[in-house]
Write a protein that holds these residues in place. Structure first.
Motif, mmCIF file in Angstrom:
data_model
loop_
_atom_site.group_PDB
_atom_site.id
_atom_site.type_symbol
_atom_site.label_atom_id
_atom_site.label_comp_id
_atom_site.label_asym_id
_atom_site.label_seq_id
_atom_site.Cartn_x
_atom_site.Cartn_y
_atom_site.Cartn_z
ATOM 1 N N LEU A 205 -18.050 -4.100 8.611
ATOM 2 C CA LEU A 205 -19.418 -4.071 9.136
ATOM 3 C C LEU A 205 -20.240 -5.224 8.556
ATOM 4 C CD1 LEU A 205 -20.200 -0.243 9.068
ATOM 5 C CD2 LEU A 205 -19.703 -1.651 11.078
ATOM 6 N N ALA A 206 -20.066 -5.477 7.250
ATOM 7 C CA ALA A 206 -20.796 -6.572 6.606
ATOM 8 C C ALA A 206 -20.382 -7.923 7.186
ATOM 9 C CB ALA A 206 -20.572 -6.542 5.095
ATOM 10 N N PHE A 207 -19.093 -8.098 7.467
ATOM 11 C CA PHE A 207 -18.618 -9.355 8.069
ATOM 12 C C PHE A 207 -19.376 -9.653 9.356
ATOM 13 C CE2 PHE A 207 -16.093 -11.322 11.403
ATOM 14 C CZ PHE A 207 -15.764 -12.541 10.823
ATOM 15 N N ALA A 208 -19.576 -8.605 10.179
ATOM 16 C CA ALA A 208 -20.222 -8.785 11.476
ATOM 17 C C ALA A 208 -21.740 -8.658 11.410
ATOM 18 C CB ALA A 208 -19.662 -7.772 12.473
ATOM 19 N N GLY A 209 -22.280 -8.311 10.249
ATOM 20 C CA GLY A 209 -23.726 -8.148 10.120
ATOM 21 C C GLY A 209 -24.245 -6.882 10.790
ATOM 22 N N ILE A 210 -23.369 -5.891 10.978
ATOM 23 C CA ILE A 210 -23.756 -4.641 11.632
ATOM 24 C C ILE A 210 -24.314 -3.691 10.578
ATOM 25 C CG2 ILE A 210 -22.899 -2.627 12.888
ATOM 26 C CD1 ILE A 210 -20.749 -4.518 14.106
#
Length: 156
Positions: free
Chosen positions: A124-129
């Motif tokens: 989620l952090a990778f995608a900024g979600i």
């Protein structure tokens, strides 16, 4: 040539989503839909997609290699691609390395009751979600975007 059967879904915001079933046994999410994460950080797969994945089954989720988003694929679609990659990896060191990268960065996630899926904080952090995501159809997989990242990409 493919025989295509399409089932559309219109949500209250005017987004369209659905599944295209192809003769080659692939399910493709089409359209775009915005979803909220619940207090546990999970989201609900739209009913058309959930019907293809099924309760108690899994989806694969991995970081997109070209965009700041995630890819989500059904077991059937992902394993078909992995099988083809494994065949090539026997003679192609670059393909072998690609399989290693996928193995290191993918998650196989159980689809819970009513289609709920929880993705790791790392992905989620990778995608900024954070609290909301946008599912965008993409051939054999679905892209999962943060609304801000997708807006930024579309503004370019």
């Amino acid at each position: 040539m493919f025989h295509v059967a399409r089932q559309d879904r219109f949500d209250p915001n005017g987004h369209i989503g659905g599944i295209v079933s192809m003769e080659r046994n692939e399910d493709v999410f089409v359209g775009r839909i915005e979803l909220l994460l619940d207090s546990s950080g999970r989201f609900q797969i739209p009913p058309e997609w959930f019907d293809k994945v099924g309760q108690g089954k899994y989806v694969y989720v991995l970081a997109d290699p070209k965009e700041r988003c995630l890819r989500m694929a059904s077991v059937r679609n992902m394993e078909a691609r992995l099988a083809k990659m494994r065949e090539r990896a026997i003679i192609d060191p670059a393909m072998n390395r690609a399989l290693q990268v996928i193995g290191e960065n993918a998650e196989q996630i159980e689809v819970g009751d009513e289609g709920y899926v929880g993705i790791s904080e790392k992905l989620l952090a990778f995608a900024g979600i954070t609290h909301q995501l946008v599912m965008v159809g993409g051939e054999w997989y679905t892209q999962l975007w943060s609304p801000e990242e997708l807006s930024h990409k579309e503004a370019k």
